[in-house]
Motif scaffolding. Structure first.
Motif, PDB file in Angstrom:
ATOM      1  N   UNK A 138      -6.864  55.873  17.993  1.00 25.57           N
ATOM      2  CA  UNK A 138      -5.613  55.367  17.440  1.00 25.57           C
ATOM      3  C   UNK A 138      -4.543  55.404  18.512  1.00 25.57           C
ATOM      4  N   UNK A 139      -3.847  54.283  18.671  1.00 29.57           N
ATOM      5  CA  UNK A 139      -2.762  54.182  19.649  1.00 29.57           C
ATOM      6  C   UNK A 139      -1.566  53.529  18.964  1.00 29.57           C
ATOM      7  N   UNK A 140      -0.474  54.258  18.846  1.00 30.90           N
ATOM      8  CA  UNK A 140       0.717  53.769  18.153  1.00 30.90           C
ATOM      9  C   UNK A 140       1.871  53.598  19.128  1.00 30.90           C
ATOM     10  N   UNK A 141       2.687  52.563  18.906  1.00 29.65           N
ATOM     11  CA  UNK A 141       3.878  52.348  19.728  1.00 29.65           C
ATOM     12  C   UNK A 141       3.585  52.173  21.198  1.00 29.65           C
ATOM     13  N   UNK A 142       2.569  51.361  21.498  1.00 25.24           N
ATOM     14  CA  UNK A 142       2.219  51.097  22.895  1.00 25.24           C
ATOM     15  C   UNK A 142       2.972  49.881  23.436  1.00 25.24           C
ATOM     16  N   UNK A 143       2.888  49.701  24.737  1.00 27.88           N
ATOM     17  CA  UNK A 143       3.475  48.517  25.366  1.00 27.88           C
ATOM     18  C   UNK A 143       2.441  47.418  25.583  1.00 27.88           C
ATOM     19  N   UNK A 144       1.241  47.587  25.029  1.00 22.01           N
ATOM     20  CA  UNK A 144       0.175  46.600  25.153  1.00 22.01           C
ATOM     21  C   UNK A 144      -0.917  46.905  24.137  1.00 22.01           C
ATOM     22  N   UNK A 145      -1.777  45.930  23.911  1.00 27.74           N
ATOM     23  CA  UNK A 145      -2.995  46.123  23.132  1.00 27.74           C
ATOM     24  C   UNK A 145      -4.114  46.560  24.061  1.00 27.74           C
ATOM     25  N   UNK A 146      -4.943  47.462  23.600  1.00 29.08           N
ATOM     26  CA  UNK A 146      -6.077  47.936  24.390  1.00 29.08           C
ATOM     27  C   UNK A 146      -7.300  47.090  24.086  1.00 29.08           C
ATOM     28  N   UNK A 147      -7.996  46.658  25.127  1.00 27.53           N
ATOM     29  CA  UNK A 147      -9.268  45.969  24.973  1.00 27.53           C
ATOM     30  C   UNK A 147     -10.436  46.898  25.318  1.00 27.53           C
ATOM     31  N   UNK A 148     -10.262  47.679  26.392  1.00 31.16           N
ATOM     32  CA  UNK A 148     -11.292  48.621  26.822  1.00 31.16           C
ATOM     33  C   UNK A 148     -10.612  49.706  27.654  1.00 31.16           C
ATOM     34  N   UNK A 149     -10.886  50.962  27.343  1.00 31.50           N
ATOM     35  CA  UNK A 149     -10.192  52.072  28.011  1.00 31.50           C
ATOM     36  C   UNK A 149     -10.863  52.467  29.327  1.00 31.50           C
TER      37      UNK A 149
END
Length: 228
Positions: A138-149
């Motif tokens: 879970x990632x909230x309030x990011x500056x981008x969408x994650x595709x692959x970490x």
């Protein structure tokens, strides 16, 4: 044409009168080479044709267009597709971004919409690792969408996958479903994300890295799925 039906060719019977009205020849039927013009039933939203089983039936029109096809000429850390005209969701039901490539070193693969670099992105997802085990993300309030970490792309590894962008009609916010894998690491991540800024169209799509670059030859192809 003599009166007949053609179950052995089509898997279901078509009446001779229907074939005669379309001016379809027996050779065309045998080759399944009937043209779109002959199959059109005269309406804007329907056509007739052979389905995957070879049966003559109504087939909904759902055109997928290639909007952009980028191949990295060198190592890159970012690429932005800016269409000549904004992509309207009245025109497209989905926008697909397919990415195939490899990292030069450890990195996270990310996406931004409409040039928005503020903390307007949130997502839930999971990772299937080589153990195998499932890890909730879970990632909230990011500056981008994650595709692959970078947990998956921990080195000069391959990556491939697809991001599907749609719009929530209730609040005009974008939603993104993505699924990316790394064959070398034998790991996979899937995300359900959103962009909280409301908008009616997509003016740009940026694919980027958190650090480092992807290799020469990495391909980013953007498709638009037209509404039927």
């Amino acid at each position: 044409m003599a009166s007949a039906s053609y179950p052995s060719i089509l898997g279901s019977s078509i009446q001779t009168a229907e074939i005669d009205a379309l001016a379809v020849t027996t050779a065309e039927i045998a080759a399944k080479a009937v043209t779109a013009a002959k199959l059109a039933d005269g309406t804007a939203d329907k056509a007739m044709g052979f389905d995957s089983l070879g049966v003559y039936a109504e087939i909904p029109q759902r055109t997928v267009e290639i909007l952009d096809n980028h191949v990295a000429a060198g190592a890159e850390a970012t690429y932005t597709f800016t269409p000549a005209s904004a992509l309207l969701f009245a025109t497209y039901s989905e926008i697909w971004v397919v990415i195939e490539g490899a990292a030069t070193a450890a990195l996270a693969l990310q996406m931004q919409l409409n040039g928005d670099t503020a903390a307007n992105y949130s997502e839930n997802g999971y990772r299937i690792n080589a153990a195998p085990a499932q890890v909730i993300l879970q990632n909230l309030g990011q500056t981008q969408l994650t595709l692959l970490t970078a947990t998956v792309l921990a080195g000069a590894y391959d990556f491939s996958g697809i991001s599907k962008i749609t719009r929530n009609p209730l609040n005009n916010r974008y939603t993104q479903h993505s699924e990316f894998s790394c064959q070398l690491a034998l790991e996979h991540e899937k995300y359900y994300g959103r962009h909280v800024a409301a908008a009616q169209a997509i003016s740009s799509i940026t694919v980027k890295t958190s650090i480092s670059t992807w290799i020469t030859g990495t391909r980013i192809t953007t498709y638009g799925v037209r509404r039927a």
